[in-house]
Scaffold this active site. Structure first.
Site, PDB file in Angstrom:
ATOM      1  N   GLU A   1     -13.783  19.806  35.914  1.00 51.28           N
ATOM      2  CA  GLU A   1     -12.817  20.858  35.646  1.00 51.28           C
ATOM      3  C   GLU A   1     -11.826  20.545  36.423  1.00 51.28           C
ATOM      4  O   GLU A   1     -10.621  20.471  35.587  1.00 51.28           O
ATOM      5  CB  GLU A   1     -13.474  21.386  36.279  1.00 51.28           C
ATOM      6  CG  GLU A   1     -12.027  23.117  35.793  1.00 51.28           C
ATOM      7  CD  GLU A   1     -12.350  23.224  34.566  1.00 51.28           C
ATOM      8  OE1 GLU A   1     -12.726  22.646  33.229  1.00 51.28           O
ATOM      9  OE2 GLU A   1     -10.715  23.429  34.554  1.00 51.28           O
TER      10      GLU A   1
ATOM     11  N   ASP B   1      -1.509  16.497  10.326  1.00 53.96           N
ATOM     12  CA  ASP B   1      -1.725  17.725  11.813  1.00 53.96           C
ATOM     13  C   ASP B   1      -3.336  17.550  12.242  1.00 53.96           C
ATOM     14  O   ASP B   1      -4.267  16.549  12.377  1.00 53.96           O
ATOM     15  CB  ASP B   1      -1.761  19.233  10.311  1.00 53.96           C
ATOM     16  CG  ASP B   1      -2.085  20.169  11.047  1.00 53.96           C
ATOM     17  OD1 ASP B   1      -2.546  20.627  12.301  1.00 53.96           O
ATOM     18  OD2 ASP B   1      -1.441  20.927  10.487  1.00 53.96           O
TER      19      ASP B   1
ATOM     20  N   HIS C   1      -6.453  35.670  40.463  1.00 45.80           N
ATOM     21  CA  HIS C   1      -5.468  34.492  40.715  1.00 45.80           C
ATOM     22  C   HIS C   1      -6.373  33.537  40.403  1.00 45.80           C
ATOM     23  O   HIS C   1      -4.944  32.735  39.575  1.00 45.80           O
ATOM     24  CB  HIS C   1      -4.939  34.343  41.800  1.00 45.80           C
ATOM     25  CG  HIS C   1      -4.136  33.061  42.648  1.00 45.80           C
ATOM     26  ND1 HIS C   1      -2.802  33.069  41.411  1.00 45.80           N
ATOM     27  CD2 HIS C   1      -4.581  32.305  43.422  1.00 45.80           C
ATOM     28  CE1 HIS C   1      -2.652  31.514  42.313  1.00 45.80           C
ATOM     29  NE2 HIS C   1      -3.529  31.118  42.820  1.00 45.80           N
TER      30      HIS C   1
ATOM     31  N   HIS D   1     -20.014  17.691  46.871  1.00 45.66           N
ATOM     32  CA  HIS D   1     -18.517  17.011  47.935  1.00 45.66           C
ATOM     33  C   HIS D   1     -18.262  18.750  47.940  1.00 45.66           C
ATOM     34  O   HIS D   1     -17.876  19.241  49.114  1.00 45.66           O
ATOM     35  CB  HIS D   1     -17.772  15.953  47.649  1.00 45.66           C
ATOM     36  CG  HIS D   1     -16.386  15.660  46.858  1.00 45.66           C
ATOM     37  ND1 HIS D   1     -16.212  14.885  46.038  1.00 45.66           N
ATOM     38  CD2 HIS D   1     -16.478  17.555  45.882  1.00 45.66           C
ATOM     39  CE1 HIS D   1     -15.352  15.617  44.931  1.00 45.66           C
ATOM     40  NE2 HIS D   1     -15.649  17.419  45.172  1.00 45.66           N
ATOM     41  N   HIS D   2     -18.315  19.534  47.390  1.00 47.54           N
ATOM     42  CA  HIS D   2     -17.872  21.077  47.228  1.00 47.54           C
ATOM     43  C   HIS D   2     -18.861  21.782  48.241  1.00 47.54           C
ATOM     44  O   HIS D   2     -18.806  22.696  48.184  1.00 47.54           O
ATOM     45  CB  HIS D   2     -17.709  21.703  46.188  1.00 47.54           C
ATOM     46  CG  HIS D   2     -16.815  20.984  45.421  1.00 47.54           C
ATOM     47  ND1 HIS D   2     -15.156  21.776  45.343  1.00 47.54           N
ATOM     48  CD2 HIS D   2     -17.050  20.378  44.707  1.00 47.54           C
ATOM     49  CE1 HIS D   2     -14.891  20.637  45.034  1.00 47.54           C
ATOM     50  NE2 HIS D   2     -15.379  20.178  43.867  1.00 47.54           N
TER      51      HIS D   2
ATOM     52  N   SER E   1     -13.259  28.626  23.667  1.00 46.33           N
ATOM     53  CA  SER E   1     -12.083  28.463  22.826  1.00 46.33           C
ATOM     54  C   SER E   1     -11.971  27.145  23.242  1.00 46.33           C
ATOM     55  O   SER E   1     -11.430  26.173  22.696  1.00 46.33           O
ATOM     56  CB  SER E   1     -11.372  29.204  23.706  1.00 46.33           C
ATOM     57  OG  SER E   1      -9.862  28.781  23.548  1.00 46.33           O
ATOM     58  N   SER E   2     -12.548  26.315  24.517  1.00 47.54           N
ATOM     59  CA  SER E   2     -11.725  25.278  24.795  1.00 47.54           C
ATOM     60  C   SER E   2     -13.020  23.884  24.046  1.00 47.54           C
ATOM     61  O   SER E   2     -12.355  22.882  23.842  1.00 47.54           O
ATOM     62  CB  SER E   2     -11.417  24.736  26.769  1.00 47.54           C
ATOM     63  OG  SER E   2     -12.708  26.145  27.210  1.00 47.54           O
TER      64      SER E   2
ATOM     65  N   ARG F   1     -10.489  30.433  54.769  1.00 42.12           N
ATOM     66  CA  ARG F   1     -10.036  30.915  53.078  1.00 42.12           C
ATOM     67  C   ARG F   1     -10.463  32.061  53.011  1.00 42.12           C
ATOM     68  O   ARG F   1     -11.543  32.636  53.713  1.00 42.12           O
ATOM     69  CB  ARG F   1     -10.353  29.922  52.118  1.00 42.12           C
ATOM     70  CG  ARG F   1     -11.639  29.589  52.244  1.00 42.12           C
ATOM     71  CD  ARG F   1     -11.953  28.655  51.296  1.00 42.12           C
ATOM     72  NE  ARG F   1     -11.331  28.684  49.744  1.00 42.12           N
ATOM     73  CZ  ARG F   1     -11.519  27.924  48.447  1.00 42.12           C
ATOM     74  NH1 ARG F   1     -12.308  27.180  48.809  1.00 42.12           N
ATOM     75  NH2 ARG F   1     -11.142  28.674  47.861  1.00 42.12           N
TER      76      ARG F   1
ATOM     77  N   SER G   1       2.276   9.048  32.369  1.00 42.56           N
ATOM     78  CA  SER G   1       2.816   7.596  32.187  1.00 42.56           C
ATOM     79  C   SER G   1       3.376   7.750  30.745  1.00 42.56           C
ATOM     80  O   SER G   1       4.082   6.638  30.438  1.00 42.56           O
ATOM     81  CB  SER G   1       1.194   7.446  31.822  1.00 42.56           C
ATOM     82  OG  SER G   1       0.049   7.369  33.059  1.00 42.56           O
TER      83      SER G   1
ATOM     84  N   TRP H   1     -13.660  32.936  42.897  1.00 43.31           N
ATOM     85  CA  TRP H   1     -13.566  31.747  41.499  1.00 43.31           C
ATOM     86  C   TRP H   1     -14.493  31.396  41.453  1.00 43.31           C
ATOM     87  O   TRP H   1     -15.105  30.603  40.016  1.00 43.31           O
ATOM     88  CB  TRP H   1     -12.260  31.094  40.892  1.00 43.31           C
ATOM     89  CG  TRP H   1     -12.596  30.007  41.140  1.00 43.31           C
ATOM     90  CD1 TRP H   1     -12.152  29.267  42.588  1.00 43.31           C
ATOM     91  CD2 TRP H   1     -12.260  28.505  40.739  1.00 43.31           C
ATOM     92  NE1 TRP H   1     -11.729  28.432  42.742  1.00 43.31           N
ATOM     93  CE2 TRP H   1     -12.261  27.405  41.229  1.00 43.31           C
ATOM     94  CE3 TRP H   1     -12.850  28.224  39.030  1.00 43.31           C
ATOM     95  CZ2 TRP H   1     -12.609  25.954  41.099  1.00 43.31           C
ATOM     96  CZ3 TRP H   1     -13.034  26.992  38.832  1.00 43.31           C
ATOM     97  CH2 TRP H   1     -12.732  26.001  39.969  1.00 43.31           C
TER      98      TRP H   1
ATOM     99  N   THR I   1      -7.636   5.875  40.940  1.00 43.27           N
ATOM    100  CA  THR I   1      -6.976   7.274  41.204  1.00 43.27           C
ATOM    101  C   THR I   1      -5.590   6.291  41.481  1.00 43.27           C
ATOM    102  O   THR I   1      -4.604   6.042  41.001  1.00 43.27           O
ATOM    103  CB  THR I   1      -6.873   8.356  41.876  1.00 43.27           C
ATOM    104  OG1 THR I   1      -8.215   8.375  41.448  1.00 43.27           O
ATOM    105  CG2 THR I   1      -5.729   9.420  41.083  1.00 43.27           C
TER     106      THR I   1
ATOM    107  N   HIS J   1     -16.062  19.927  39.271  1.00 39.20           N
ATOM    108  CA  HIS J   1     -15.123  18.905  39.395  1.00 39.20           C
ATOM    109  C   HIS J   1     -15.191  18.417  38.601  1.00 39.20           C
ATOM    110  O   HIS J   1     -14.462  17.852  38.498  1.00 39.20           O
ATOM    111  CB  HIS J   1     -16.068  17.457  40.738  1.00 39.20           C
ATOM    112  CG  HIS J   1     -15.013  16.564  41.116  1.00 39.20           C
ATOM    113  ND1 HIS J   1     -13.917  17.137  42.143  1.00 39.20           N
ATOM    114  CD2 HIS J   1     -15.009  15.490  40.488  1.00 39.20           C
ATOM    115  CE1 HIS J   1     -13.418  16.383  42.322  1.00 39.20           C
ATOM    116  NE2 HIS J   1     -14.017  15.249  41.545  1.00 39.20           N
TER     117      HIS J   1
ATOM    118  N   LYS K   1      -3.745   3.793  39.172  1.00 45.03           N
ATOM    119  CA  LYS K   1      -3.292   4.602  38.535  1.00 45.03           C
ATOM    120  C   LYS K   1      -1.745   4.608  39.448  1.00 45.03           C
ATOM    121  O   LYS K   1      -0.587   4.305  38.891  1.00 45.03           O
ATOM    122  CB  LYS K   1      -3.268   5.969  38.166  1.00 45.03           C
ATOM    123  CG  LYS K   1      -4.404   5.667  36.620  1.00 45.03           C
ATOM    124  CD  LYS K   1      -4.798   7.772  36.714  1.00 45.03           C
ATOM    125  CE  LYS K   1      -5.501   7.781  35.259  1.00 45.03           C
ATOM    126  NZ  LYS K   1      -4.691   6.501  34.053  1.00 45.03           N
TER     127      LYS K   1
ATOM    128  N   TYR L   1     -10.498  17.414  36.758  1.00 47.39           N
ATOM    129  CA  TYR L   1      -9.698  16.429  36.108  1.00 47.39           C
ATOM    130  C   TYR L   1      -9.616  16.543  35.010  1.00 47.39           C
ATOM    131  O   TYR L   1      -8.810  16.038  34.293  1.00 47.39           O
ATOM    132  CB  TYR L   1     -10.980  14.523  36.908  1.00 47.39           C
ATOM    133  CG  TYR L   1     -11.303  14.658  37.997  1.00 47.39           C
ATOM    134  CD1 TYR L   1     -10.933  13.535  38.767  1.00 47.39           C
ATOM    135  CD2 TYR L   1     -12.704  15.039  39.046  1.00 47.39           C
ATOM    136  CE1 TYR L   1     -10.610  13.798  40.247  1.00 47.39           C
ATOM    137  CE2 TYR L   1     -12.331  14.762  40.286  1.00 47.39           C
ATOM    138  CZ  TYR L   1     -11.403  14.253  40.292  1.00 47.39           C
ATOM    139  OH  TYR L   1     -11.314  13.527  41.351  1.00 47.39           O
TER     140      TYR L   1
END
Ligand code: HEA
Ligand code: HEA
Ligand code: CUA
Ligand SMILES: [Cu+2]
Lengths: 376, 525, 288
Positions: B255, B106, B77, B302-303, B169-170, B450, B268, B142, B328, B253, B331, B257
């Protein structure tokens, strides 16, 4: 459309009920039973309220302008789009708030991490999927896995209603016992994969990592039974390796210790004598249930492709030495662990005999504790 | 022979016909469309996995699936939603809009653009087919922590290589975006004139090319540890299982963001349009985005507060993490100030954008709570975390994608979507997403870990509510699918301007825009 | 007529190569997966995939080269290519950074911890009693058995010299291409390619020796970091050398002009990149 509305109202009222008898619903952190757990709880509430206040301010402004500054009310758009002052202010303000939060947090953290001059030590080792507790000073060592009623009920379509099981998933066969008012230092490591030892009332959670030792301490102030669970994904039965800590007054604790030492003597004796088949089979069935069934399944059928079956297994029905070797030393590169360190001679002898002659196998031979000792 | 003439001539041909058009296309709009449909499909598949999870968690006890498969569902998932649904959605939006927004003919590298999409279906097929191999799909979460992940069966190399492919790809996609923005801006389109969505994607692209190779390296070490006897994550050999966590989160991390900065950009764009008021504090928005990107590289641990880091480390990562709340916050405050004294209307895109600001902020708050190391010792690996990241990911990132789709759909298709249904979709989603995820804060705090297929009975009530919310939210998304298809097939014609408050080059083009937008570039004053 | 259409950015019309590339890549990986899962026929799939990939590259690059030779591109497209290449190299740098990171983590943190440094006294006392933290090591479990450290001042030093010289020779070629001096361009490139492959050859010998002295990938963290770092570097050198070879053949066929020689620059940049990575390797893997 109005169907949906009905559904919504239904759910909303459900939520209302929720908050009504929230008491039983447990919606907040537990305050716990150590000084640190209280301190952490207070920190939690502090940062929570800070966020609530900021939230009220921010959302308040948003809602206000959504109500008043809408075209439908004929409000004309202003044109301002910059204010260095504002930007500076709302950069500084959060920094101050955060600083205000950091100081107490840092203080608490330093206290938590200082496990020096503790009164006693307990070594905790994670296994898939149980815990081993060792008291080096007292010379006590035992395994602690989820108790049978929960295990039976948690099997898929067991037909047993979890609500009928006391402390469902939170009960173990051998709880770990500690004295109150003592600074108990826990050492954590693992035998296979990462686990995490967590008892909410003792506040601190620590990972058990193979090959390394982590530590953490707790000084429980009031006697009682405190329950927790493994908190790091450790495979299939991660959800089924609970932790139960019983905090006792010093006297009761001492009594428990001598009790443990006595029963240790018994098991030792058991490993000396030779057993008859029925005794081995009976004991073997118990051991199988607590040590093997998790993977190879209660009926010995295993899980195809994941965990091999015991019933009709070439190893089990084959040459006895190899069978014992597999049980005692495990199979590297698989989930099959070495049980030599986990079970005593009698139990290994019993479970081997049981596997060979139970679960649909009928090899006929049997193993004595002495045979096992010979292999150690 | 002058090929340019020939090309220029070709440019006025429409697209080729049939399936080959989509396989061979080098057109940024076609590729954007491919990305977006692909992402929608993956969102449904990842969602179905989520529904399986929620169904099993409806009651205590195991009703439908076995623990091993439950863990596979959790793992798949997450992987599908992040790598196959959300990221492609953003890349799709980038493909469609960036060239138009900066007045480019293009994307800079059209052939590579085609490849960065066409690797995806292969990668995801490889990942999904693990569900059918011996030993079952990956079940280590994951985050793929060793040693557990090394117990994966035949699926293991498939997991690793599909991640390599997704990474390739990315990376190609991001390189393309960087080259496009740096090289193909219309005359006069200086960096500080770029629309916010372009800016946020620009910075996101750098995050991607900096972190994707890190993930690739990490999983490569997993591969060699399992099959080639290396000891990176094995203490006996001098390695350390925790080293993987450090490397993973150094990717992981940034990732997260990567999954939110483009969302910031979208919001925005939308809020000023419907507030009929220019974006407040444009330059501070740019700097805030940049500082978030920078900070995201120094907060990863922090993880990992519970792995037993030295205190100094824990203190550093606590402070660094909290600091992210500052840019943040800037923003959020800027968005609010943009709305302030505007002349707002609340079409569907605006509703989703506002919903985003509210609920992302809620998720952000729980984030700051978890940044407090001592308290995170209690939160870590509970449903409180699950609640946190779903608030930032679902009513956060996913809502922003939906806002973007409603906002630009008329431009893409030339047809207006059904506004009534759109609003209905928003309200259904918002109500249900909160029913789905808010109770998870409670069970989390109350002590529910979890990644467990079964829980002790005191958590029952909130889990039931959450599951109801999940199915409600899921069904609401079918409504979204319907609305999009309906608009794609026809409906009231959209004007070029579409939204009267809208500004920017994309609105100067016809709706739908010509197959080749700016064969000769516009000049921006 | 070079900048004839500088306001006209060239957008190709459709290409099947990427899709073919995906098929090749996937076939290759599926083969590898079969192999790792003990399937015998895996290698055939891998070969098939590799063939498809090579076919794709010839096709794709062939198309681009043809366009380039027809002056389809001008500075504008050229800049996109250069941006693409430089950021690709950046991502490669990050890829190597991971393995260097692992090396430093092991040398500065995990190995000393296992030896009882910092807050890890218990780790050493209880789990790895008697283990001394020294580098290189195959860990407290003595994983992979006895081994020899690779000496810096033998082949590696020679290889360093070779790579540095090759760096100089591409620069020589670069100056030549700018002066449209084809003779020296070809000389410089040939020298570089030869040196490049020589490096790879010596590295192979080096590996043979290493295995001889018991240093394998299985030799704990030292073997792991040693082989993955040098291995991936070797792979990249080979790749770079192949690129340069292609560029060499193209210059022999008279491609490239003093203004338009992106392929050359790309290959040269890539070459300098593997060069720098090697310096890092030499210092932290072999020397210190
Ligand atoms: C889009 C994705 C996204 C985003 C944007 C964020 C944003 C943040 N996250 Fe989250 N996070 C995840 C996705 C995300 N996260 C995921 C997926 C995980 C779990 C991974 C896993 O384990 O599987 C996770 C886990 C996670 C953890 C680990 C918890 C644990 O496992 O123990 C932590 C701990 O610090 C954290 C913190 C934060 C913080 C501080 C922010 C900040 O960026 C938030 C900043 C925003 C605000 C604060 C709100 C707006 C600000 C204001 C209104 C200004 C004023 C406010 C204050 C002064 C407080 N996150
Ligand atoms: C962008 C990322 C993203 C998104 C969008 C979601 C969306 C959802 N997530 Fe998930 N989730 C994660 C990222 C995400 N999640 C991550 C990173 C984890 C951690 C994994 C780990 O621990 O390793 C996680 C874990 C996670 C858990 C915890 C599992 C566990 O710990 O064991 C749960 C449980 O409730 C959950 C639920 C949901 C739900 C109900 C949704 C819903 O929003 C989904 C809504 C969508 C649908 C329901 C689809 C709609 C379609 C239909 C209903 C019809 C289907 C028809 C066809 C397919 C033809 N997610
Ligand atoms: Cu042990 Cu989870
Ligand atoms: Cu994070």
């Amino acid at each position: 459309m109005n169907k949906a509305v009905q559904l919504l109202t239904g759910l909303v009222s459900a939520m209302a009920v929720t908050s009504a008898n929230a008491g039983g619903w447990g919606i907040n952190l537990r305050e716990g039973v150590t000084d640190l757990s209280h301190e952490i709880y207070d920190l939690h509430m502090l940062v929570f309220w800070v966020c609530v206040i900021i939230g009220v301010l921010v959302f308040g402004v948003m809602i206000y302008s959504m109500v008043h500054h809408r075209a439908s009310k004929g409000h004309k758009a202003a044109t301002f789009h910059e204010s260095t002052l504002a930007e500076i202010l709302w950069t500084i303000a959060p920094i101050l708030v955060l600083g205000f939060l950091t100081v107490p947090a840092a203080k608490a953290l330093i206290k938590i991490e200082d496990s020096s001059n503790s009164d006693m030590t307990i070594k905790v080792t994670g296994y898939q999927w149980k815990w081993q507790y060792e008291y080096p000073e007292e010379g006590i060592s035992f395994f602690s896995s989820m108790s049978d009623p929960s295990r039976k009920a948690s099997v898929r379509d067991s037909g047993i209603d979890p609500n009928s099981v006391e402390h469902y998933l939170l009960d173990v066969d051998n709880p770990v016992v500690i004295p109150v008012g003592k600074k108990v230092r826990f050492l954590f490591t693992s035998n296979d994969v990462n686990h995490a030892w967590w008892v909410p009332d003792l506040a601190v959670k620590k990972d058990a990592i193979p090959g390394f030792i982590n530590d953490m301490w707790a000084n429980v102030t009031e006697p009682g039974t405190y329950r927790g669970q493994c908190a790091e994904l450790c495979g299939k039965d991660h959800g089924f390796m609970p932790i139960v800590v019983i905090a006792k007054e010093q006297a009761d604790y001492d009594a428990w210790v001598s009790e443990q030492l006595a029963s240790a003597e018994e098991t030792k004796a058991a490993s000396e004598k030779t057993w008859d088949r029925d005794a081995l089979m009976a004991q073997g069935e118990k051991v199988y249930a607590s040590s093997c069934a998790a993977c190879h399944q209660a009926g010995g059928q295993g899980i195809p492709g994941v965990f091999p079956a015991i019933t009709g297994s070439p190893t089990v029905t084959g040459e006895i030495g190899e069978h014992l070797n597999t049980i005692m030393n495990g199979r590297t590169g698989t989930a099959m662990q070495a049980y030599a360190g986990q079970l005593n001679d009698a139990d290994i002898a019993a479970v081997t005999t049981f596997q060979r002659n139970g679960l649909g196998n009928a090899v006929g031979d049997m193993v004595q504790p002495a045979d096992v000792k010979a292999l150690r | 022979m002058d090929t340019h003439a020939a090309e220029a001539h070709d440019d006025h041909h429409g697209p080729a016909k049939g399936l080959m058009r989509w396989i061979r296309t080098t057109n940024h709009k076609d590729i954007g469309t491919l990305y977006l449909w692909f992402s929608l499909l993956m969102f449904l598949i990842g969602g179905v996995m989520a529904l399986i999870i929620r169904a099993e968690l409806f009651q205590p006890g195991l009703q439908f699936i076995d623990p091993q498969f439950f863990n596979s569902m959790t793992t798949m998932h997450a992987l599908i939603m992040i790598f196959a649904a959300l990221m492609p959605a953003f890349v799709g939006l980038a493909n469609w809009m960036l060239p138009i927004m900066i007045g480019a003919p293009d994307m800079a590298l059209p052939r590579m653009n085609n490849w960065s999409f066409w690797i995806l279906p292969f990668a995801v097929t490889m990942l999904l087919s693990t569900l059918f191999v011996e030993g079952g799909a990956p079940a280590g979460g994951w985050t793929m922590y060793p040693p557990l992940v090394l117990q994966t069966g035949a699926a293991f190399p498939m997991l690793i290589f599909s991640i390599h492919l997704l990474g390739i790809s990315s990376i190609m996609g991001s390189i393309n975006i960087i080259a496009t923005i740096m090289n193909l801006r219309a005359p006069g389109m200086s960096y500080m004139k770029m629309p916010m969505f372009v800016w946020t994607w620009f910075i996101t692209a750098f995050l991607l090319i900096a972190t994707m190779p890190v993930l690739a390296g990490a999983v490569t070490m997993l591969l060699t540890d399992k099959y080639f006897a290396t000891s990176f994550f094995n203490a006996a050999g001098g390695g350390d299982p925790v080293m993987f966590q450090h490397i993973f989160w150094f990717f992981g991390h940034p990732e997260v963001y990567i999954l939110i900065l483009p969302a910031f950009g979208i919001v925005s764009q939308i809020i000023p349009t419907f507030a009929r008021k220019p974006l407040f504090g444009y330059s501070s928005m740019v700097y805030a985005t940049a500082s978030i990107a920078f900070l995201s590289f120094i907060v990863w641990a922090h993880h990992m507060f519970t792995v037993g880091m030295p205190v100094a480390g824990e203190l550093f990562f606590m402070v660094a993490t909290m600091l992210i709340a500052v840019p943040t916050g800037v923003k959020v405050f800027n968005w609010v100030s943009t709305m302030w004294r505007g002349s707002m209307t609340f079409e569907t895109p605006m509703l989703f954008a506002i919903g985003f600001v509210f609920m992302f902020t809620i998720g952000g708050f729980s984030g700051v709570m978890m940044a407090m190391t001592p308290v995170d010792f209690q939160y870590h690996d509970t449903y409180f975390i699950v609640a946190h990241f779903h608030y930032v990911l679902v009513p956060g990132a996913i809502f922003s994608v939906m806002a973007a789709v409603y906002y630009w759909l008329p431009k893409w298709t030339g047809n207006m979507y059904d506004e009534k249904l759109g609003k209905f979709h928003f309200w259904m989603s918002t109500v249900f997403v909160n029913i789905l995820f808010f109770p998870q804060h409670f069970v989390g705090l109350a002590g529910m870990p979890r990644r467990i297929p079964d829980y002790s009975v005191q958590f029952t009530n909130f889990n039931m509510i959450s599951t109801i919310g999940a199915f409600g939210f899921g069904l609401s998304q079918l409504l979204f699918v319907y609305i999009v298809i309906k608009a794609a097939r026809g409906g009231a014609k959209a004007t070029d301007q579409v939204w009267d408050g809208a500004e920017g080059l994309e609105w100067t083009l016809s709706s739908p825009p010509p197959y080749h937008s700016f064969s000769t570039q516009p000049v921006v004053k | 007529m070079d900048n004839a259409a500088d306001d006209q950015y060239y957008v190709p019309h459709g290409t099947t190569w990427p899709f073919i590339g995906s098929i090749g890549l996937t076939t290759f990986l599926v083969g590898f997966i079969m192999l790792l899962n003990g399937g015998a026929n895996g290698k055939y799939a891998m070969i098939a995939g590799a063939v498809i990939l090579i076919y794709m590259m010839f096709g794709w690059f062939g198309e681009v080269i043809a366009e380039s030779e027809k002056n389809t591109y001008n500075n504008w497209e050229g800049k996109s290519f250069r941006l693409g290449m430089s950021w690709f190299i950046f991502s490669e740098v990050m890829f190597f950074a991971v393995f260097f990171g692992a090396l430093f983590y092991a040398r500065i943190l995990s190995v000393p911890w296992l030896g009882g440094a910092g807050e890890e006294a218990d780790t050493n006392r209880i789990l790895w009693d008697g283990f001394q933290a020294v580098w290189p090591t195959n860990g407290p479990g003595n994983v992979g058995g006895e081994f020899q450290r690779m000496a810096a001042w033998g082949l590696p030093a020679l290889n360093t010299l070779i790579l540095l010289t090759s760096g100089a020779t591409v620069t020589w070629a670069h100056h030549a291409i700018k002066k449209n001096d084809r003779k020296n361009l070809i000389r410089g490139l040939t020298a570089t390619v030869v040196l490049g492959f020589l490096f790879v050859f010596l590295q192979a010998i080096e590996y043979k020796e290493a295995y001889h002295e018991g240093l394998t990938m299985g030799t704990g963290i030292y073997g792991s970091t040693f082989y993955l770092l040098t291995g991936f570097h070797g792979l990249h050198v080979t790749l770079g050398a192949v690129m340069l070879t292609v560029v060499l053949f193209r210059s022999m066929k008279g491609h490239f002009t003093p203004q338009n020689h992106f392929a050359f620059e790309a290959a040269a940049w890539y070459w300098h990149f593997v060069d720098v990575v090697w310096l890092g390797l030499f210092i932290f893997v072999y020397w210190l």
